[in-house]
Design a protein around this motif. Structure first.
Motif, PDB file in Angstrom:
ATOM      1  N   PRO A  40       0.757  -1.120   0.056  1.00 37.67           N
ATOM      2  CA  PRO A  40       0.002  -0.132  -0.228  1.00 37.67           C
ATOM      3  C   PRO A  40       0.821   1.364  -0.043  1.00 37.67           C
ATOM      4  CG  PRO A  40      -0.117  -0.782   2.115  1.00 37.67           C
ATOM      5  CD  PRO A  40       0.832  -1.977   1.341  1.00 37.67           C
ATOM      6  N   TYR A  41       2.135   1.308   0.413  1.00 40.10           N
ATOM      7  CA  TYR A  41       3.096   2.158   0.470  1.00 40.10           C
ATOM      8  C   TYR A  41       4.278   2.243  -0.638  1.00 40.10           C
ATOM      9  CZ  TYR A  41       0.364   2.597   4.637  1.00 40.10           C
ATOM     10  OH  TYR A  41      -0.855   2.466   5.424  1.00 40.10           O
ATOM     11  N   GLY A  47      10.201   3.138   4.825  1.00 39.62           N
ATOM     12  CA  GLY A  47       9.478   4.382   5.550  1.00 39.62           C
ATOM     13  C   GLY A  47       8.815   4.187   6.840  1.00 39.62           C
ATOM     14  N   LYS A  48       8.290   3.076   7.216  1.00 38.52           N
ATOM     15  CA  LYS A  48       7.780   2.763   8.601  1.00 38.52           C
ATOM     16  C   LYS A  48       7.721   1.240   8.691  1.00 38.52           C
ATOM     17  CE  LYS A  48       3.811   3.737  11.572  1.00 38.52           C
ATOM     18  NZ  LYS A  48       3.508   2.303  11.939  1.00 38.52           N
ATOM     19  N   PRO A  49       8.507   0.735   9.616  1.00 35.89           N
ATOM     20  CA  PRO A  49       8.249  -0.853   9.861  1.00 35.89           C
ATOM     21  C   PRO A  49       7.188  -1.073  10.305  1.00 35.89           C
ATOM     22  CG  PRO A  49      10.386   0.139  10.904  1.00 35.89           C
ATOM     23  CD  PRO A  49       9.565   1.064  10.578  1.00 35.89           C
ATOM     24  N   TRP A  50       6.656  -2.403  10.075  1.00 38.57           N
ATOM     25  CA  TRP A  50       5.471  -2.944  10.628  1.00 38.57           C
ATOM     26  C   TRP A  50       5.439  -2.626  12.110  1.00 38.57           C
ATOM     27  CZ3 TRP A  50       9.303  -6.270   9.242  1.00 38.57           C
ATOM     28  CH2 TRP A  50       9.870  -7.099  10.013  1.00 38.57           C
ATOM     29  N   THR A  51       4.323  -2.469  12.592  1.00 36.89           N
ATOM     30  CA  THR A  51       3.907  -2.463  14.137  1.00 36.89           C
ATOM     31  C   THR A  51       3.889  -3.837  14.751  1.00 36.89           C
ATOM     32  OG1 THR A  51       2.440  -0.471  13.856  1.00 36.89           O
ATOM     33  CG2 THR A  51       2.248  -1.707  16.024  1.00 36.89           C
ATOM     34  N   THR A 364      13.242  -5.624   6.497  1.00 39.39           N
ATOM     35  CA  THR A 364      12.482  -4.103   6.162  1.00 39.39           C
ATOM     36  C   THR A 364      13.412  -3.483   5.147  1.00 39.39           C
ATOM     37  OG1 THR A 364      14.287  -3.050   7.821  1.00 39.39           O
ATOM     38  CG2 THR A 364      12.291  -3.799   8.871  1.00 39.39           C
ATOM     39  N   ASP A 365      14.320  -4.289   4.369  1.00 41.31           N
ATOM     40  CA  ASP A 365      15.211  -3.526   3.423  1.00 41.31           C
ATOM     41  C   ASP A 365      14.508  -3.326   2.200  1.00 41.31           C
ATOM     42  OD1 ASP A 365      17.292  -3.797   5.152  1.00 41.31           O
ATOM     43  OD2 ASP A 365      17.870  -5.480   4.192  1.00 41.31           O
ATOM     44  N   THR A 366      13.479  -4.135   1.595  1.00 41.52           N
ATOM     45  CA  THR A 366      13.005  -3.720   0.215  1.00 41.52           C
ATOM     46  C   THR A 366      11.574  -4.234   0.484  1.00 41.52           C
ATOM     47  OG1 THR A 366      13.350  -4.188  -2.163  1.00 41.52           O
ATOM     48  CG2 THR A 366      13.457  -5.950  -0.758  1.00 41.52           C
ATOM     49  N   ALA A 367      10.659  -3.605  -0.586  1.00 44.14           N
ATOM     50  CA  ALA A 367       9.383  -3.734  -0.683  1.00 44.14           C
ATOM     51  C   ALA A 367       9.267  -5.172  -1.760  1.00 44.14           C
ATOM     52  CB  ALA A 367       8.507  -2.702  -1.325  1.00 44.14           C
ATOM     53  N   ASP A 368       8.001  -5.966  -1.210  1.00 50.85           N
ATOM     54  CA  ASP A 368       7.512  -7.043  -1.888  1.00 50.85           C
ATOM     55  C   ASP A 368       9.079  -8.008  -2.542  1.00 50.85           C
ATOM     56  OD1 ASP A 368       5.887  -8.682  -3.262  1.00 50.85           O
ATOM     57  OD2 ASP A 368       5.961  -7.308  -5.227  1.00 50.85           O
TER      58      ASP A 368
END
Length: 525
Positions: A40-41, A47-51, A364-368
């Motif tokens: 989604p981002y 930008g923001k790690p998962w909670t 957290t390094d890369t999206a998808d």
């Protein structure tokens, strides 16, 4: 020796020995762009790690508060509240039907006095809180708002999620109170209330987790969850709400189950399908309303009492699938949960699992990270296509509410659960430590024990609340709830006033039971 015979996922998707570019045609859109398959981002976890939101709740509000603070001190970044069975069913702890269940599967909350203790010394403007509560969801959210008010925190600064997904209770979990249609009224009244007073609050967490826990396949979890989402969105539109506005506050809750690659693909397919649903069915043009955001929890039903430390490995793999699939928050189960509520040690290992994925495993390094994988792209397409077919069947029955009332969804899940059970019993599906690689002797592990005095203390506190409140004001407030239930006005303002007058959850739910009736699954089709 490697086996080359036919294989398939639990959803019946055939698996090939090798995948090539022919299995995954098409260009990939960047993360943060429609249909949000890749997230989604745009920058996802950079930008923001998962909670990190570890689920906790047991015994009394005081003891759960201590566990919350223990986890926050060790790096947890969001709270997640488990409520006991009486609270989930709208009964006070001193109701005769609650005997022996108080504080057993979560924390007991009867009134504002309990909620004050639950969040004692936890500044509600600095944490995000998720509450797993459904039938009385509005009441627990209102108690949270009232406690924040006492702390001097304005409602617009409150962040979090209330599950508020009643349809999956009829489908899979069974913790309902009222029939579906008045329950849907409560759900959409909460949407409207939050739009006006709690703009940063996620008004519902549409849950596939419990559907999967009941024995569904991945395709069924995906399809029935999104079908429920369609029902909630349509109810909100019918109530006069804008999809571009309420769509921003919808969230989802999925199971991170055993088949790693299928789970990654499932999360990707969910985003793609929901974006299309919001755009094409509901006309949403706001990208934030089109983009599916979700919480994931590792599969509780996959935990085994045999060789329980194997569960640490299961949970790590499942959590990695949620990370790879782009979850916004994650709960990792404790390894001892097939035997008891988690000990502090087990909860700490579960917490550290997420921290290892974030800080040591490159999570957290890369999206998808699996985007473009021939296998995962093929699975994503196949899950999407099969879920789309199942959603169409629900539509033919008149939508999710009608499909639940007719027993269709429940029957489909029951059939899948039976097939899975047969596969395990026959040994066709291997469960390590259960039907293969068993040990002759069981392991002895420390178990969490609930203080037997906790129930007595809870009953005493609830009795004090009733004895010390203004009885006349409480009676007037309950009469206001009944009047609102008989009309068409939003129920939450009179519910809030009843809670402020120190009426209990059970007293308020009894008023609503008298007016709405109770759902009886035995009489449903």
């Amino acid at each position: 020796m490697a086996k080359t015979e036919d294989r398939e996922t639990d959803s019946g998707i055939p698996l090939k020995p090798v995948y090539t570019a022919e299995d995954a045609p098409g260009e990939l859109e960047p993360p943060g762009e429609y249909p949000f398959t890749r997230g989604p981002y745009r920058d996802m976890y950079r930008g923001k790690p998962w909670t990190i939101r570890q689920y906790a709740g047991f015994a009394s509000a005081e003891e759960t508060n201590q566990r919350f603070r223990y986890l926050l001190d060790r790096g947890q970044t969001g709270l997640s509240v488990a409520f006991d069975l009486p609270t989930q069913l709208g009964y006070d702890s001193d109701d005769e039907r609650a005997a022996g269940e108080v504080g057993r599967t979560g924390v007991a909350i009867d009134s504002i006095a309990d909620m004050e203790l639950l969040f004692d010394s936890i500044p509600l403007d600095q944490v995000s809180t998720s509450m797993t509560i459904n039938a009385p969801a509005a009441l627990l959210l209102l108690l949270y708002e009232l406690v924040a008010e006492e702390q001097g925190v304005p409602a617009e600064k409150l962040r979090g999620t209330v599950q508020n997904d009643i349809l999956k209770e009829y489908i899979a979990r069974g913790n309902y109170i009222f029939p579906p249609r008045p329950s849907m009224r409560l759900t959409t009244d909460l949407f409207s209330y939050c739009a006006e007073r709690l703009p940063s609050w996620n008004t519902i967490s549409i849950s596939g987790y419990h559907i999967r826990e009941a024995g569904s396949t991945a395709v069924q979890e995906l399809a029935f969850t999104l079908a429920n989402g369609i029902a909630y969105a349509q109810a909100a539109v019918n109530a006069g709400l804008s999809p571009d506005e309420f769509g921003e506050r919808l969230s989802f809750f999925f199971n991170a189950h055993n088949h790693f690659f299928q789970e990654v693909a499932k999360f990707r397919a969910a985003r793609r399908l929901w974006a299309e649903i919001m755009r094409d069915r509901f006309g949403a043009t706001n990208p934030k309303a089109q983009a599916l955001r979700f919480h994931a929890q590792t599969g509780g039903s996959t935990l085994t009492a045999q060789q329980p430390e194997n569960n640490i490995v299961r949970v790590a793999i499942q959590a990695l699938s949620a990370v790879s699939g782009g979850a916004q928050s994650i709960h990792t189960n404790s390894f001892d949960e097939a035997l008891a509520l988690p000990t502090e040690r087990a909860a700490r290992i579960a917490l550290r699992t997420q921290q290892l994925l974030a800080h040591e495993a490159g999570g957290t390094d890369t999206a998808d990270p699996f985007g473009g994988s021939y296998f995962v792209e093929s699975l994503t397409d196949e899950l999407e296509a099969r879920a789309r077919e199942l959603i169409a069947r629900v539509d033919e029955l008149g939508g999710a509410v009608a499909a639940v009332e007719q027993g269709f969804v429940q029957g489909e899940i029951d059939d899948a659960a039976f097939r899975y059970s047969q596969e395990v019993e026959s040994g066709e599906r291997v469960i390590v430590g259960v039907n293969r690689y068993e040990e002759a002797e069981s392991e002895a592990i420390e178990l969490h024990r609930i203080d037997p005095e906790a129930e007595r203390r809870q009953l005493e506190r609830t009795a004090r609340v009733r004895a010390e409140r203004d009885a006349a004001a409480a009676e007037v407030a309950l009469a206001g709830v009944l009047e609102a239930a008989r009309g068409t006005q939003n129920l939450l303002p009179p519910l809030r006033e009843a809670l402020r007058a120190r009426c209990t959850i059970g007293e308020i739910c009894n008023v609503l039971r008298d007016e709405f009736g109770m759902y009886d699954a035995q009489r449903a089709p």
